[in-house]
Design a protein around this motif. Structure first.
Motif, PDB file in Angstrom:
ATOM      1  N   UNK A  63     -29.949 -35.021  -2.991  1.00 53.02           N
ATOM      2  CA  UNK A  63     -31.423 -35.830  -2.444  1.00 53.02           C
ATOM      3  C   UNK A  63     -31.526 -37.180  -3.293  1.00 53.02           C
ATOM      4  N   UNK A  64     -31.649 -36.967  -4.729  1.00 48.59           N
ATOM      5  CA  UNK A  64     -31.554 -38.324  -5.278  1.00 48.59           C
ATOM      6  C   UNK A  64     -30.535 -39.468  -5.175  1.00 48.59           C
ATOM      7  N   UNK A  65     -29.273 -38.883  -5.269  1.00 46.66           N
ATOM      8  CA  UNK A  65     -28.265 -40.035  -5.196  1.00 46.66           C
ATOM      9  C   UNK A  65     -28.334 -40.278  -3.826  1.00 46.66           C
ATOM     10  N   UNK A  66     -28.397 -39.733  -2.892  1.00 46.93           N
ATOM     11  CA  UNK A  66     -28.646 -40.236  -1.345  1.00 46.93           C
ATOM     12  C   UNK A  66     -29.495 -41.394  -1.364  1.00 46.93           C
TER      13      UNK A  66
ATOM     14  N   UNK B 212     -29.242 -45.370  -0.314  1.00 48.13           N
ATOM     15  CA  UNK B 212     -29.654 -45.752   0.872  1.00 48.13           C
ATOM     16  C   UNK B 212     -30.775 -47.122   0.338  1.00 48.13           C
ATOM     17  N   UNK B 213     -31.689 -46.840  -1.007  1.00 52.96           N
ATOM     18  CA  UNK B 213     -32.424 -47.808  -1.355  1.00 52.96           C
ATOM     19  C   UNK B 213     -31.897 -49.180  -1.986  1.00 52.96           C
TER      20      UNK B 213
ATOM     21  N   UNK C 116     -20.493 -41.584  -5.809  1.00 51.17           N
ATOM     22  CA  UNK C 116     -20.891 -40.173  -6.530  1.00 51.17           C
ATOM     23  C   UNK C 116     -21.579 -39.162  -5.946  1.00 51.17           C
ATOM     24  N   UNK C 117     -22.425 -39.380  -4.849  1.00 56.08           N
ATOM     25  CA  UNK C 117     -23.009 -38.885  -4.027  1.00 56.08           C
ATOM     26  C   UNK C 117     -22.092 -37.855  -3.139  1.00 56.08           C
ATOM     27  N   UNK C 118     -20.864 -38.487  -2.714  1.00 53.35           N
ATOM     28  CA  UNK C 118     -19.902 -37.632  -2.046  1.00 53.35           C
ATOM     29  C   UNK C 118     -19.084 -37.028  -2.805  1.00 53.35           C
ATOM     30  N   UNK C 119     -18.939 -37.253  -4.038  1.00 59.46           N
ATOM     31  CA  UNK C 119     -18.145 -36.461  -5.192  1.00 59.46           C
ATOM     32  C   UNK C 119     -19.070 -35.347  -5.582  1.00 59.46           C
TER      33      UNK C 119
END
Length: 474
Positions: free
Chosen positions: A214-217, A221-222, A253-256
């Motif tokens: 959640x933090x990475x996504x 986006x921001x 990084x989020x995808x990984x």
């Protein structure tokens, strides 16, 4: 009751779209401020949507829905009382968070409760609510702004949610279940649903929260949205480009992180398994493209007809009604069209959408008011949006396995909001850039900026169709 809340949340999106020029004049807001007022809602909504669905899993959809509704209602009151653009943007972010907690329970219940043809019919009703909310929002926004109730100007477009939200809270407190069970089902029925949709998730109980994801996504986006919106007014400084690059890096990084979490048997925010389902990647691409066109089209067209042509808010709202009405009509009937047409519906929808948005731009060219043909072009936009969106969404959701239904629904709902966000940020920036290069916000320069955006929107629609064909062949 939950569909009434869905209707209210959707109404708010389109009401604000029509009210944006008036908000800008009253609060002396910049173009970037207006983009954030419109898109800020989508930022928190899209990022928190799947987490909101999991909160429903853990604490019960009825209880979580009421919490989200209370937050949305309180944020609506705060928006209506905001004294500056910064306050309004912050409260819009909170409003989006309320929707992210409230709305996932609707689609999640549809996915878990229905299967096969029953699910398709339920999604049809859901689509009807979307269509009616879009049409009503455009008109209601115009009526409320033009009425200038008690000299409040644009503020009633937010304050109208307060009494409605309070009524829904009272009713929901009596009729919605407080536990984790599904409403309207007997214990045996709930057991059957769990047996059918369980797998590992049901054995483990509620899905775990993916806070790192959640933090990475949210950060990704921001980092992309802020420079797209603010970069133009700041002259595209170095930090804006660094932020865009950082956003892309954080997304990787989020995808990984999501892939590694799935391999360890965890509950990633977006499960790679769901993205790997046949047709899902194609649906994600198409939904993103069509919603980006939708968000960008509504935003820049509102700026043109109210700012460039001087239309009243009511006239602007009524102008958009044909698009929403046709979208709803096509979205509800396309499944009954001949079977031989079905495979061609989505590419045809993108093609019609591309031609129609260009027609809108050409009809407004030179500061003209569009004439009678404009309504035919608006209808074409509505039909194109419906044909590109509804079959893609319904086909993807109807085909997934029951145990993946909730994740698939959350993924596509998130993509829908991200597409809207991208459309407002990218095409809104393009409109203001072009307008700035042409001069003041007058009919001619505004129409030229609009035409540039319409060609860009048409290109996006064309890429949505062509890229889909490439992915299908692969």
């Amino acid at each position: 009751m939950v569909l009434a809340a869905q209707f209210m949340a959707l109404l708010d999106v389109f009401i604000v779209n029509v009210a944006a020029p008036t908000i800008g004049s009253d609060l002396d807001a910049s173009g970037a401020d207006l983009q954030l007022v419109v898109a800020g809602y989508a930022i928190t909504y899209s990022v928190l949507l799947i987490t909101g669905a999991r909160l429903g899993d853990r604490f019960g959809p009825g209880r979580v829905h009421l919490v989200g509704l209370a937050l949305f209602t309180a944020a609506s009151l705060a928006c209506g009382l905001a004294r500056g653009s910064t306050e309004l943007i912050v409260f819009r972010l909170v409003q989006g968070a309320g929707s992210a907690v409230m709305i996932p329970q609707v689609l999640s219940l549809i996915q878990r409760t229905f299967s096969g043809e029953a699910r398709v019919r339920a999604l049809g009703v859901y689509s009807a609510v979307l269509a009616v909310g879009a049409a009503a929002g455009q008109v209601a926004g115009g009526v409320l702004v033009d009425a200038d109730l008690l000299g409040a100007g644009w503020r009633p477009v937010f304050l109208v949610n307060v009494p409605v939200g309070l009524v829904l809270l009272v009713v929901g407190g009596r009729v919605l279940p407080r536990g984790g069970g599904l409403p309207g089902r007997s214990t045996a029925d709930v057991g059957a649903v769990k047996e059918r949709t369980s797998g590992a998730a049901a054995r483990k109980g509620a899905r775990r929260m993916d806070w790192p994801g959640l933090v990475l996504l949210g950060a990704a986006v921001s980092l992309v949205t802020v420079p797209l919106v603010l970069g133009r007014e700041k002259g595209w400084p170095l930090w804006s480009w660094c932020s865009l690059a950082a956003g892309a890096l954080v997304f990787l990084l989020f995808c990984g992180a999501e892939t590694r979490l799935a391999r360890r048997g965890g509950d990633p925010l977006i499960a790679p398994r769901v993205l790997g389902h046949p047709g899902m990647a194609l649906a994600v691409l198409r939904v993103t493209a069509v919603m980006a066109v939708n968000g960008g089209f509504l935003f820049v067209l509102t700026l043109h007809v109210q700012g460039g042509l001087g239309f009243s808010a009511l006239r602007a709202g009524l102008t958009f009604a044909p698009t929403a009405v046709v979208f709803g009509a096509v979205g509800l009937t396309w499944r009954r069209w001949p079977a031989s047409w079905q495979r061609a519906l989505i590419p045809s929808g993108f093609a019609l959408l591309a031609l129609s948005v260009v027609a809108v731009g050409l009809l407004f060219r030179g500061g003209a008011d569009g004439g009678a043909w404009l309504y035919a072009a608006y209808a074409g936009v509505g039909a194109g949006l419906a044909l590109a969106f509804s079959p893609a969404l319904t086909g993807a959701l109807a085909a997934v396995l029951p145990e993946d239904a909730a994740d698939a629904g959350g993924l596509l709902a998130t993509v829908t909001q991200l597409g809207q966000l991208i459309g407002v940020a990218v095409f809104g920036t393009l409109f203001f850039n072009r307008l700035e290069s042409l001069g003041a916000l007058e009919a001619y320069s505004s129409s030229e900026a609009l035409l540039t955006c319409m060609f860009a929107l048409a290109t996006t629609a064309a890429l949505g169709a062509v890229s889909g064909l490439v992915l299908r062949r692969r």
